[in-house]
Design a protein around this motif. Structure first.
Motif, PDB file in Angstrom:
ATOM      1  N   GLU A  93     -11.202  14.268  -0.476  1.00 36.84           N
ATOM      2  CA  GLU A  93     -11.308  12.777  -0.043  1.00 36.84           C
ATOM      3  C   GLU A  93     -10.703  11.908  -1.257  1.00 36.84           C
ATOM      4  OE1 GLU A  93     -12.281  11.816   2.761  1.00 36.84           O
ATOM      5  OE2 GLU A  93     -12.764  13.516   3.465  1.00 36.84           O
ATOM      6  N   GLY A  94     -11.019  12.242  -2.452  1.00 34.12           N
ATOM      7  CA  GLY A  94     -10.495  11.456  -3.442  1.00 34.12           C
ATOM      8  C   GLY A  94      -8.764  11.463  -3.539  1.00 34.12           C
ATOM      9  N   TYR A  95      -8.353  12.516  -3.262  1.00 36.04           N
ATOM     10  CA  TYR A  95      -7.002  12.629  -3.250  1.00 36.04           C
ATOM     11  C   TYR A  95      -6.446  11.790  -2.123  1.00 36.04           C
ATOM     12  CZ  TYR A  95      -2.479  14.934  -4.308  1.00 36.04           C
ATOM     13  OH  TYR A  95      -1.334  15.083  -4.779  1.00 36.04           O
ATOM     14  N   ILE A  96      -7.043  12.124  -0.796  1.00 35.09           N
ATOM     15  CA  ILE A  96      -6.627  11.326   0.360  1.00 35.09           C
ATOM     16  C   ILE A  96      -6.766   9.916   0.224  1.00 35.09           C
ATOM     17  CG2 ILE A  96      -6.952  10.915   2.800  1.00 35.09           C
ATOM     18  CD1 ILE A  96      -7.705  14.031   2.824  1.00 35.09           C
ATOM     19  N   ASP A  97      -7.814   9.338  -0.439  1.00 35.12           N
ATOM     20  CA  ASP A  97      -7.881   8.108  -0.380  1.00 35.12           C
ATOM     21  C   ASP A  97      -6.771   7.344  -1.421  1.00 35.12           C
ATOM     22  OD1 ASP A  97     -10.228   8.219   1.473  1.00 35.12           O
ATOM     23  OD2 ASP A  97     -11.806   8.183  -0.563  1.00 35.12           O
ATOM     24  N   ALA A  98      -6.372   8.002  -2.291  1.00 35.09           N
ATOM     25  CA  ALA A  98      -5.538   7.363  -3.337  1.00 35.09           C
ATOM     26  C   ALA A  98      -4.219   6.942  -2.656  1.00 35.09           C
ATOM     27  CB  ALA A  98      -4.920   8.650  -4.366  1.00 35.09           C
ATOM     28  N   PHE A  99      -3.836   7.787  -1.461  1.00 36.76           N
ATOM     29  CA  PHE A  99      -2.643   7.608  -0.886  1.00 36.76           C
ATOM     30  C   PHE A  99      -2.954   6.934   0.648  1.00 36.76           C
ATOM     31  CE2 PHE A  99      -1.534  10.867  -3.641  1.00 36.76           C
ATOM     32  CZ  PHE A  99      -0.721  10.269  -4.551  1.00 36.76           C
ATOM     33  N   ALA A 100      -4.081   6.661   1.324  1.00 39.90           N
ATOM     34  CA  ALA A 100      -4.479   6.249   2.376  1.00 39.90           C
ATOM     35  C   ALA A 100      -5.019   4.666   2.350  1.00 39.90           C
ATOM     36  CB  ALA A 100      -5.561   6.875   3.038  1.00 39.90           C
ATOM     37  N   THR A 103      -0.005  -0.169   3.654  1.00 36.60           N
ATOM     38  CA  THR A 103       0.959   0.476   4.517  1.00 36.60           C
ATOM     39  C   THR A 103       1.517   1.688   4.290  1.00 36.60           C
ATOM     40  OG1 THR A 103       2.362  -0.570   2.901  1.00 36.60           O
ATOM     41  CG2 THR A 103       1.907  -2.032   4.519  1.00 36.60           C
ATOM     42  N   LEU A 104       0.911   2.575   3.342  1.00 40.25           N
ATOM     43  CA  LEU A 104       1.404   3.745   2.728  1.00 40.25           C
ATOM     44  C   LEU A 104       1.527   4.681   3.796  1.00 40.25           C
ATOM     45  CD1 LEU A 104       0.308   3.980  -0.852  1.00 40.25           C
ATOM     46  CD2 LEU A 104       2.337   3.211  -0.064  1.00 40.25           C
ATOM     47  N   VAL A 105       2.659   5.462   3.999  1.00 42.15           N
ATOM     48  CA  VAL A 105       2.829   6.657   4.803  1.00 42.15           C
ATOM     49  C   VAL A 105       3.346   7.778   3.956  1.00 42.15           C
ATOM     50  CG1 VAL A 105       3.969   7.900   6.582  1.00 42.15           C
ATOM     51  CG2 VAL A 105       3.037   5.257   6.886  1.00 42.15           C
ATOM     52  N   VAL A 106       2.528   8.946   4.024  1.00 47.07           N
ATOM     53  CA  VAL A 106       3.022  10.132   3.366  1.00 47.07           C
ATOM     54  C   VAL A 106       4.045  10.875   4.058  1.00 47.07           C
ATOM     55  CG1 VAL A 106       2.591  12.452   2.102  1.00 47.07           C
ATOM     56  CG2 VAL A 106       0.802  10.432   1.916  1.00 47.07           C
ATOM     57  N   ALA A 121       6.628  12.403  -1.278  1.00 47.05           N
ATOM     58  CA  ALA A 121       7.280  11.053  -0.699  1.00 47.05           C
ATOM     59  C   ALA A 121       6.565  10.217  -0.131  1.00 47.05           C
ATOM     60  CB  ALA A 121       8.496  11.474  -0.224  1.00 47.05           C
ATOM     61  N   LEU A 122       6.585   8.894  -0.555  1.00 39.07           N
ATOM     62  CA  LEU A 122       5.731   7.922   0.262  1.00 39.07           C
ATOM     63  C   LEU A 122       6.394   6.686   0.746  1.00 39.07           C
ATOM     64  CD1 LEU A 122       2.938   7.209  -2.531  1.00 39.07           C
ATOM     65  CD2 LEU A 122       2.688   8.439  -0.263  1.00 39.07           C
ATOM     66  N   VAL A 123       6.257   6.046   1.796  1.00 35.89           N
ATOM     67  CA  VAL A 123       6.765   4.930   2.200  1.00 35.89           C
ATOM     68  C   VAL A 123       5.881   3.802   2.395  1.00 35.89           C
ATOM     69  CG1 VAL A 123       7.997   3.719   4.147  1.00 35.89           C
ATOM     70  CG2 VAL A 123       8.826   5.907   3.723  1.00 35.89           C
ATOM     71  N   ALA A 132      -1.031   2.489  -5.523  1.00 37.10           N
ATOM     72  CA  ALA A 132      -1.389   4.213  -5.356  1.00 37.10           C
ATOM     73  C   ALA A 132      -1.011   4.885  -6.751  1.00 37.10           C
ATOM     74  CB  ALA A 132      -0.541   4.627  -4.059  1.00 37.10           C
ATOM     75  N   VAL A 133      -0.037   4.470  -7.479  1.00 36.82           N
ATOM     76  CA  VAL A 133       0.247   5.085  -8.608  1.00 36.82           C
ATOM     77  C   VAL A 133      -0.760   5.089  -9.812  1.00 36.82           C
ATOM     78  CG1 VAL A 133       2.033   5.186 -10.463  1.00 36.82           C
ATOM     79  CG2 VAL A 133       2.628   5.475  -8.103  1.00 36.82           C
ATOM     80  N   GLU A 134      -1.184   3.821  -9.586  1.00 34.99           N
ATOM     81  CA  GLU A 134      -1.804   3.147 -10.763  1.00 34.99           C
ATOM     82  C   GLU A 134      -3.456   3.681 -10.289  1.00 34.99           C
ATOM     83  OE1 GLU A 134      -1.128  -0.940 -11.369  1.00 34.99           O
ATOM     84  OE2 GLU A 134       0.590  -0.658 -12.333  1.00 34.99           O
ATOM     85  N   GLY A 135      -3.913   3.990  -9.132  1.00 31.78           N
ATOM     86  CA  GLY A 135      -5.088   3.960  -8.622  1.00 31.78           C
ATOM     87  C   GLY A 135      -5.536   5.445  -8.303  1.00 31.78           C
ATOM     88  N   LEU A 136      -4.764   6.435  -8.906  1.00 31.40           N
ATOM     89  CA  LEU A 136      -5.157   7.872  -8.843  1.00 31.40           C
ATOM     90  C   LEU A 136      -6.227   8.172  -9.385  1.00 31.40           C
ATOM     91  CD1 LEU A 136      -1.495   9.599  -9.361  1.00 31.40           C
ATOM     92  CD2 LEU A 136      -2.735   9.278  -7.364  1.00 31.40           C
ATOM     93  N   PRO A 137      -7.129   9.116  -8.721  1.00 31.63           N
ATOM     94  CA  PRO A 137      -8.309   9.476  -9.415  1.00 31.63           C
ATOM     95  C   PRO A 137      -8.283  10.093 -10.818  1.00 31.63           C
ATOM     96  CG  PRO A 137      -7.992  10.459  -7.108  1.00 31.63           C
ATOM     97  CD  PRO A 137      -6.792   9.862  -7.493  1.00 31.63           C
TER      98      PRO A 137
END
Length: 235
Positions: A93-100, A103-106, A121-123, A132-137
């Motif tokens: 959940e922590g990993y998913i939340d980092a990129f969810a 506007t982000l799409v993996v 890759a992200l859009v 997302a980069v700064e807020g990684l778990p």
């Protein structure tokens, strides 16, 4: 709208157990996450492409407490596919939340590298990518490998490599063959693949030729799409 390629570095405690298993098992060589779906009942469903022997992979899935169900294809040319439904863990959940977010799409695939890193890759907008980069778990950090404006061709198919060529390139990246100054050698790549150095060199040469052709082909994958800059807001 931006398109960014990231490499995620894991502390030992944050590496996914299945990724750690793939790295440690001599009969499992690499895995790519091709598709996924988060179900609203606390489970996630994934489709993996795996190079290796299905038998130890099946045994590992059977032994995991979080495995709900799975299906494996038969191996063909050393590659098999796995569809698995898991109960979502706190780490997942922590990993998913980092990129969810926002506007982000993996953009698949997500590649689990032999050195323990993960490529994805992200859009999304510059603001959401940076967040997302700064807020990684805790225990995760990201290296921005490339970033640039999102264009339709950014999602064009990658150069067509054979499974063995892709495995050789992955081994070369992992051992530092493409670093400057070079840290690894063709001999290191050959040792990783358990082949002769001449065979490893041939795999790399053919893979590199495919990539270079895509760079100079109009509309190809490498037509000045990305910058190596890690600043999302300036692109």
């Amino acid at each position: 709208m931006k398109h960014a390629r990231l490499r995620i570095h894991h502390d030992s405690g944050t590496l996914h157990p299945m990724h750690a298993f793939e790295m440690a098992h001599e009969r499992i060589h690499r895995a790519d996450l091709l598709h996924w779906n988060t179900v609203l009942d606390g489970t996630n469903t994934f489709v993996f492409r795996v190079r290796g022997d299905p038998a130890p992979f099946r045994a590992k899935l059977d032994a995991r407490d979080v495995t709900v169900s799975y299906s494996l294809s038969s191996a063909e040319n050393g590659v098999f596919y796995c569809c698995v439904r898991d109960r979502a863990t706190e780490s997942d959940e922590g990993y998913i939340d980092a990129f969810a977010r926002g506007t982000l799409v993996v953009v698949p695939p997500i590649r689990f590298n032999p050195d323990g890193t993960t490529d994805l890759a992200l859009v999304g907008t510059a603001v959401d990518l940076e967040a997302a980069v700064e807020g990684l778990p805790s225990g995760l950090r990201a290296t921005v490998r490339s970033v640039g404006p999102y264009r339709h061709r950014a999602s064009a198919p990658a150069p067509r490599l054979t499974d063995r060529q892709r495995e050789a390139v992955a081994a070369a990246v992992a051992c530092g063959y493409y670093e400057s100054p070079r840290e690894g050698s063709v001999t290191d790549v050959a040792a990783s693949l358990d082949v002769a150095p001449g065979t490893a060199a041939e795999h790399l040469r053919k893979a590199e030729a495919s990539v270079m052709r895509s760079v100079v082909t109009p509309g190809g994958d490498g037509e000045n799409q990305y910058s190596s800059s890690s600043s999302f807001s300036t692109m």
